[in-house]
Design a protein around this motif. Structure first.
Motif, mmCIF file in Angstrom:
data_model
loop_
_atom_site.group_PDB
_atom_site.id
_atom_site.type_symbol
_atom_site.label_atom_id
_atom_site.label_comp_id
_atom_site.label_asym_id
_atom_site.label_seq_id
_atom_site.Cartn_x
_atom_site.Cartn_y
_atom_site.Cartn_z
ATOM 1 N N HIS A 65 0.824 -1.206 0.000
ATOM 2 C CA HIS A 65 0.000 0.000 0.000
ATOM 3 C C HIS A 65 0.861 1.259 0.000
ATOM 4 O O HIS A 65 0.574 2.217 -0.729
ATOM 5 C CB HIS A 65 -0.928 0.000 1.217
ATOM 6 N N LEU A 66 1.910 1.256 0.777
ATOM 7 C CA LEU A 66 2.754 2.439 0.890
ATOM 8 C C LEU A 66 3.472 2.758 -0.421
ATOM 9 O O LEU A 66 3.633 3.923 -0.779
ATOM 10 C CB LEU A 66 3.766 2.248 2.021
ATOM 11 N N PHE A 67 3.889 1.732 -1.158
ATOM 12 C CA PHE A 67 4.559 1.951 -2.441
ATOM 13 C C PHE A 67 3.626 2.669 -3.416
ATOM 14 O O PHE A 67 4.009 3.660 -4.037
ATOM 15 C CB PHE A 67 5.017 0.612 -3.026
ATOM 16 N N TRP A 68 2.405 2.198 -3.552
ATOM 17 C CA TRP A 68 1.473 2.815 -4.501
ATOM 18 C C TRP A 68 0.880 4.112 -3.971
ATOM 19 O O TRP A 68 0.449 4.960 -4.747
ATOM 20 C CB TRP A 68 0.378 1.833 -4.903
ATOM 21 N N PHE A 69 0.855 4.266 -2.656
ATOM 22 C CA PHE A 69 0.406 5.536 -2.094
ATOM 23 C C PHE A 69 1.319 6.663 -2.546
ATOM 24 O O PHE A 69 0.867 7.740 -2.931
ATOM 25 C CB PHE A 69 0.364 5.455 -0.563
ATOM 26 N N HIS A 70 2.617 6.406 -2.536
ATOM 27 C CA HIS A 70 3.572 7.418 -2.988
ATOM 28 C C HIS A 70 3.703 7.440 -4.504
ATOM 29 O O HIS A 70 4.142 8.442 -5.070
ATOM 30 C CB HIS A 70 4.940 7.192 -2.355
ATOM 31 N N ALA A 71 3.346 6.356 -5.165
ATOM 32 C CA ALA A 71 3.479 6.304 -6.621
ATOM 33 C C ALA A 71 2.395 7.110 -7.325
ATOM 34 O O ALA A 71 2.630 7.656 -8.396
ATOM 35 C CB ALA A 71 3.422 4.858 -7.096
ATOM 36 N N GLU A 72 1.206 7.164 -6.734
ATOM 37 C CA GLU A 72 0.116 7.847 -7.429
ATOM 38 C C GLU A 72 0.062 9.346 -7.159
ATOM 39 O O GLU A 72 -0.681 10.075 -7.810
ATOM 40 C CB GLU A 72 -1.220 7.220 -7.061
ATOM 41 N N ILE A 73 0.842 9.824 -6.208
ATOM 42 C CA ILE A 73 0.899 11.259 -5.928
ATOM 43 C C ILE A 73 1.792 11.916 -6.984
ATOM 44 O O ILE A 73 2.903 11.451 -7.229
ATOM 45 C CB ILE A 73 1.466 11.510 -4.514
ATOM 46 N N PRO A 74 1.319 12.977 -7.620
ATOM 47 C CA PRO A 74 2.159 13.626 -8.640
ATOM 48 C C PRO A 74 3.313 14.408 -8.012
ATOM 49 O O PRO A 74 3.365 15.629 -8.041
ATOM 50 C CB PRO A 74 1.189 14.542 -9.390
ATOM 51 N N GLU A 75 4.202 13.703 -7.403
ATOM 52 C CA GLU A 75 5.404 14.260 -6.787
ATOM 53 C C GLU A 75 6.593 13.466 -7.307
ATOM 54 O O GLU A 75 6.470 12.670 -8.206
ATOM 55 C CB GLU A 75 5.319 14.132 -5.257
ATOM 56 N N VAL A 76 7.730 13.638 -6.700
ATOM 57 C CA VAL A 76 8.945 13.000 -7.172
ATOM 58 C C VAL A 76 9.192 11.630 -6.533
ATOM 59 O O VAL A 76 10.207 11.019 -6.811
ATOM 60 C CB VAL A 76 10.176 13.902 -6.934
ATOM 61 N N PHE A 77 8.275 11.145 -5.717
ATOM 62 C CA PHE A 77 8.526 9.889 -5.012
ATOM 63 C C PHE A 77 8.697 8.714 -5.983
ATOM 64 O O PHE A 77 9.599 7.897 -5.821
ATOM 65 C CB PHE A 77 7.399 9.585 -4.025
ATOM 66 N N GLY A 78 7.831 8.608 -6.973
ATOM 67 C CA GLY A 78 7.937 7.518 -7.942
ATOM 68 C C GLY A 78 9.223 7.586 -8.737
ATOM 69 O O GLY A 78 9.884 6.577 -8.986
ATOM 70 N N LEU A 79 9.592 8.786 -9.142
ATOM 71 C CA LEU A 79 10.842 8.956 -9.881
ATOM 72 C C LEU A 79 12.047 8.688 -8.995
ATOM 73 O O LEU A 79 13.045 8.118 -9.438
ATOM 74 C CB LEU A 79 10.895 10.374 -10.458
ATOM 75 N N HIS A 80 11.944 9.046 -7.731
ATOM 76 C CA HIS A 80 13.015 8.769 -6.773
ATOM 77 C C HIS A 80 13.175 7.264 -6.586
ATOM 78 O O HIS A 80 14.297 6.751 -6.534
ATOM 79 C CB HIS A 80 12.716 9.453 -5.442
ATOM 80 N N HIS A 81 12.063 6.535 -6.470
ATOM 81 C CA HIS A 81 12.139 5.073 -6.360
ATOM 82 C C HIS A 81 12.850 4.479 -7.569
ATOM 83 O O HIS A 81 13.661 3.561 -7.442
ATOM 84 C CB HIS A 81 10.742 4.469 -6.267
ATOM 85 N N PHE A 82 12.543 5.012 -8.740
ATOM 86 C CA PHE A 82 13.173 4.517 -9.960
ATOM 87 C C PHE A 82 14.681 4.755 -9.940
ATOM 88 O O PHE A 82 15.462 3.859 -10.262
ATOM 89 C CB PHE A 82 12.546 5.181 -11.187
ATOM 90 N N PHE A 83 15.096 5.956 -9.558
ATOM 91 C CA PHE A 83 16.529 6.260 -9.539
ATOM 92 C C PHE A 83 17.273 5.421 -8.497
ATOM 93 O O PHE A 83 18.391 4.974 -8.744
ATOM 94 C CB PHE A 83 16.772 7.743 -9.289
ATOM 95 N N VAL A 84 16.666 5.189 -7.343
ATOM 96 C CA VAL A 84 17.305 4.367 -6.317
ATOM 97 C C VAL A 84 17.436 2.926 -6.800
ATOM 98 O O VAL A 84 18.487 2.300 -6.651
ATOM 99 C CB VAL A 84 16.527 4.446 -4.992
ATOM 100 N N ALA A 85 16.367 2.392 -7.389
ATOM 101 C CA ALA A 85 16.424 1.012 -7.898
ATOM 102 C C ALA A 85 17.433 0.880 -9.030
ATOM 103 O O ALA A 85 18.173 -0.110 -9.110
ATOM 104 C CB ALA A 85 15.038 0.567 -8.373
ATOM 105 N N ALA A 86 17.491 1.870 -9.900
ATOM 106 C CA ALA A 86 18.459 1.825 -10.996
ATOM 107 C C ALA A 86 19.885 1.923 -10.485
ATOM 108 O O ALA A 86 20.796 1.303 -11.031
ATOM 109 C CB ALA A 86 18.169 2.938 -11.995
ATOM 110 N N THR A 87 20.100 2.669 -9.424
ATOM 111 C CA THR A 87 21.439 2.794 -8.839
ATOM 112 C C THR A 87 21.851 1.501 -8.149
ATOM 113 O O THR A 87 22.995 1.063 -8.283
ATOM 114 C CB THR A 87 21.472 3.962 -7.831
ATOM 115 N N ILE A 88 20.950 0.890 -7.430
ATOM 116 C CA ILE A 88 21.246 -0.353 -6.734
ATOM 117 C C ILE A 88 21.476 -1.483 -7.731
ATOM 118 O O ILE A 88 22.304 -2.363 -7.509
ATOM 119 C CB ILE A 88 20.125 -0.701 -5.740
ATOM 120 N N ASP A 89 20.773 -1.448 -8.844
ATOM 121 C CA ASP A 89 20.877 -2.517 -9.846
ATOM 122 C C ASP A 89 22.245 -2.537 -10.510
ATOM 123 O O ASP A 89 22.671 -3.557 -11.016
ATOM 124 C CB ASP A 89 19.773 -2.358 -10.880
ATOM 125 N N ARG A 90 22.948 -1.443 -10.506
ATOM 126 C CA ARG A 90 24.264 -1.404 -11.161
ATOM 127 C C ARG A 90 25.236 -2.095 -10.311
ATOM 128 O O ARG A 90 26.031 -2.621 -10.095
ATOM 129 C CB ARG A 90 24.711 0.023 -11.416
#
Length: 90
Positions: A65-90
């Motif tokens: 619930h918390l992941f999608w709660f922050h994902a649907e808000i038009p803020e930078v949280f979803g984009l931040h999750h993407f950048f963190v996951a992309a950084t960890i994946d390297r």
């Protein structure tokens, strides 16, 4: 991340999509959250070498619930999750 989401939001606001402007900007967060789930799946599969574990890990995040709660808000949280996951994946 703020200038990037502003840039993408501006592009989506000028496209002829039959949604209110706030919903069009929220599409940036939702799309980046979906991309985050894909990166988490690929990372889990590469680390564990087990498809079931990768699906389980991604499903736990995807149905959180918390992941999608922050994902649907038009803020930078979803984009931040993407950048963190992309950084960890390297």
């Amino acid at each position: 991340a703020y200038p990037l989401i502003t840039f993408f939001g501006n592009i989506l606001c000028h496209l002829p999509i039959p949604l209110p402007p706030v919903s069009r900007v929220a599409l940036v967060s939702i799309a980046s959250s979906i991309a985050t789930l894909f990166i988490v799946y690929k990372f889990s599969q590469r680390v564990s070498k087990n498809t079931f574990f990768a699906l389980l890990t991604t499903s736990i995040l995807a149905f959180s619930h918390l992941f999608w709660f922050h994902a649907e808000i038009p803020e930078v949280f979803g984009l931040h999750h993407f950048f963190v996951a992309a950084t960890i994946d390297r």
